[in-house]
Design a protein around this motif. Sequence first.
Motif, short mmCIF file in Angstrom:
data_model
loop_
_atom_site.label_atom_id
_atom_site.label_comp_id
_atom_site.label_asym_id
_atom_site.label_seq_id
_atom_site.Cartn_x
_atom_site.Cartn_y
_atom_site.Cartn_z
N ASP A 104 -8.99 12.19 -28.21
CA ASP A 104 -10.22 12.85 -27.33
C ASP A 104 -8.54 13.45 -26.57
N ARG A 105 -7.45 12.63 -26.32
CA ARG A 105 -6.92 13.52 -25.23
C ARG A 105 -5.77 13.52 -24.99
N LEU A 106 -5.66 13.90 -26.67
CA LEU A 106 -3.71 14.09 -27.02
C LEU A 106 -2.75 15.58 -26.22
N ALA A 107 -3.17 16.31 -26.07
CA ALA A 107 -2.60 17.37 -24.93
C ALA A 107 -1.87 16.24 -23.78
N ASP A 108 -2.79 16.26 -23.30
CA ASP A 108 -2.82 14.93 -21.74
C ASP A 108 -1.97 14.02 -21.51
N VAL A 109 -2.10 12.99 -23.41
CA VAL A 109 -0.91 12.03 -23.87
C VAL A 109 0.52 12.72 -23.72
N PHE A 110 0.91 14.03 -23.85
CA PHE A 110 2.11 14.44 -23.69
C PHE A 110 2.76 13.92 -22.78
N GLN A 111 1.61 14.99 -21.71
CA GLN A 111 1.69 15.82 -20.23
C GLN A 111 1.73 14.69 -20.04
N ALA A 112 1.62 13.59 -19.75
CA ALA A 112 1.91 12.04 -18.93
C ALA A 112 3.03 11.76 -19.19
N ALA A 159 2.03 -1.86 -26.45
CA ALA A 159 3.01 -0.23 -26.71
C ALA A 159 3.54 0.08 -28.45
N VAL A 160 3.47 -1.17 -29.06
CA VAL A 160 3.99 -1.00 -29.99
C VAL A 160 2.70 -0.16 -31.38
N GLY A 161 1.97 -0.83 -30.93
CA GLY A 161 0.65 -0.46 -31.41
C GLY A 161 0.32 1.08 -31.14
N PHE A 162 -0.01 0.59 -29.34
CA PHE A 162 -0.14 2.45 -29.59
C PHE A 162 -0.04 3.17 -29.44
N GLN A 167 0.35 7.93 -33.22
CA GLN A 167 1.38 8.90 -33.83
C GLN A 167 0.32 9.00 -35.23
N ALA A 168 -0.26 7.47 -35.76
CA ALA A 168 -1.54 8.21 -36.98
C ALA A 168 -2.54 8.90 -36.58
N TYR A 169 -2.77 9.39 -35.41
CA TYR A 169 -3.36 10.07 -34.80
C TYR A 169 -3.35 11.83 -35.83
N MET A 170 -2.05 11.86 -35.30
CA MET A 170 -1.00 13.05 -34.78
C MET A 170 -1.06 12.56 -36.80
N LYS A 171 -0.76 12.32 -37.42
CA LYS A 171 0.01 12.70 -39.17
C LYS A 171 -1.65 13.44 -39.06
N TYR A 180 4.69 20.76 -27.68
CA TYR A 180 5.32 20.46 -26.72
C TYR A 180 5.22 19.04 -27.01
N ALA A 181 4.68 18.32 -27.76
CA ALA A 181 5.03 17.46 -27.85
C ALA A 181 6.78 16.57 -28.36
N ILE A 182 6.61 14.91 -27.99
CA ILE A 182 8.43 14.62 -28.62
C ILE A 182 7.92 13.70 -29.68
N ASP A 183 8.52 13.60 -29.73
CA ASP A 183 9.15 12.02 -30.65
C ASP A 183 8.75 10.73 -29.59
N LEU A 184 7.84 10.03 -29.96
CA LEU A 184 6.94 8.80 -29.22
C LEU A 184 8.14 7.44 -29.17
#
Length: 750
Positions: A104-112, A159-162, A167-171, A180-184
């Motif tokens: 739903d909000r991948l861009a917002d996840v990385f901004q946060a 947190a590990v599962g989250f 990452q699964a959705y990104m893949k 502007y994604a970073i390694d989470l």
Amino acid sequence: MMILCRYRRSADSRASQVARRSLFHTSHRRVARGLGLLAVVFIAAVAQAVAVETDRPAAQAPADQEVTCTGKVTLYRDTWGVPHVYADTLAAGGFGLGYAQAEDRLADVFQAVRTGLGRMAEAFGPKYVEQDYIMHLVRNAELCRQRWNDASPEYRQLAVGFTRGVQAYMKEHPEDVPDYAIDLEPWMWATVGRAMILRWPLGTIQDELGRRDEKSGPPMRSNQWVVSPQRSATGGAILLSDPHLTWEGLAVLYEARVHAADLHMNGFFLIGSPLIGIGHNRHVGWANTTGGPDTADVYRMKFRLNLIPQYEYDGQWRTCKLKMATIRVKGADKPVKRPMLYTHLGPVVMAPDKETGIGYVAATPYLDSTRLFDQFYRMSMSRNVYEFRDALGMNEYNEQNMMCADTSGNIGYIRNGATPIRPKGYDWSRPVPGTTSATAWQGIHPVEDLVQIFNPPQGYMQNCNISPANMMIGSPLTPDKYPDYIFNVSWDTTNPRGQRATQILHNDDHVTVEDALRYAFDVKDILSEKWQSALARALDAVGKPYRDKPHFNEVAQAILSWDGQFTTDSRVTMVYQQWRVACNQGVDLAAVLDRPDPPATEQRKMLDRLVTAIDQITKRYGRWNVPWGDVHKIGRGGKLFPCAGTDFGSRHQPLNYTETLFDVSYRPSSDDPNIQVAYKGSMSLILMFFSPEGIRSMTCINWGQSSHPDSPHYVDQAEKLYSRRQMKPTWWTLDELKPHIASTKTFTLP
């Protein structure tokens, strides 16, 4: 109170929108501006000092291989697009929620995450340097990374599962991954929660730095109210949570239901959080509004500007700790480097004067706090309001008015916050001497010391950012019973929302489901009768010369017969509001509104401004009686719908300050300045109904579940719920959900 951007019509404008919006409250920016560079002499000292540390981004997270991430999870989406996560382990539950947030909000996840790490300027340019600097100054990434191994096993699994869910959705969907994604890494989510809670104490620090007589007001406003089973037609307690936030940035909340092993959460999450902030579990529900004890102080200290600066304490000179923040900036040839100076009491937030050596240091327990999500987990596992209160005793959650209810019929209120035990004899609302241990904190107050009440005889409570003394008629929570810094009421004495909530709850001893919904969306102007009476007096006394003015009689009679409701179909509210705003200038409001014999000169001024308002509205819209909803809209991406409710005037002018309980603020549309578009206010409502059998709840958000403009859930709630002042059921159990499932995904974690 944030820098915002307007939504554009095309999906590819997402990055440009983000680049113009600030994810932080203005208190962060003000503190940064107040600090600036620590002073030329400090910069020189830092450049020469061998012992200076450089604050670098964390290169590698602590190992998390001992955290197992196994289990099975099913992610259902209901017909509103809201995710329902069903998992057999905590890690699997975190995975499902992380996947859903990313979807739903991948861009917002990385901004946060970038906000929490202090890495926004790296992606979005120099306007974020000050914000990033504050995150470096409070050691946000540094502390969260260091203390990852100290977090509870439960949070670590989530947190590990989250992380793996995102990452699964990104893949699966690399086309959705922003540039502007970073390694989470799992420890990073704690930086998001910590960045959020620091907004409140940083605001207090800014107030005290300014030595203001009055606090500047809340970084956020909200509504909350609760009624006991004795005043409820349902036989159980009823609780409302209605945050009033800006609708973009770190404060935006994410709706979800999560059932993971023994953990059950229903409500609203921070973007980038695997644990709920507002809502309920199977036994307890909670709501929060801004307000609480004083949790931050400013110390006035004396510095000696040596190569390595020193500060005076108890007649001794102590060496400061110096660090250098390195902030990478998009488009810049080299990173910005800024010095950071620390004492044992906290960081320097106003540079020492070069002549006197006087500087200012910030202190708050939250500067050392990193276990917010551990506390959220404990809150989510509480079984009654008393266990919930004990969870608040962890002192990780920022200062808030916390209201709660449970399935056993209890209701409660705690004015929560990590509150230092302060020595007597000082005005802690202003900077205090920091050169002596006489002002040192003597510990942290246990939660039992804070303002609180359970099951009051009134059978109801509300706190819409107001004093505990005004939460109900005859409130026993009065300031004489507490230290000033615990009761801590200044800007939040009372307001129209609190007055209206008390009025309706006090007069209803049999609240039905329909009543509760109506109260949640109430758009009554509590000042309407006062202004109508003033208008009637003015018409009787000096109104004769105005009768021949165009539309004057028609408008005056419409105002006098109006029911005071800012509904979408009301045809008098446009000119009424314009008139009220015009009266702020040059009219003695106290004379015309409160005196039984107001001066004729002031009454004429009031009527003159009504004439002007009629003329302005007529010229702008072609008629004076344009419906409120034809001008005031809710929506985004060019899809707009009529919207009720209002918020105008200033809290500093209580005679002309209107905010409806369903509180909505508007600004001109970028496409049409004659249209006003909602941009902040009520945005994540949840209404909870309690019984011994469990909790039923209903929700409504301002736009829709998804941030993708092409999604059917981009503005569906704006159109079908928010615009109509309605809520949807949350379908909390699987049996309730089954008839409303729109999609299903199942994952098995290795």
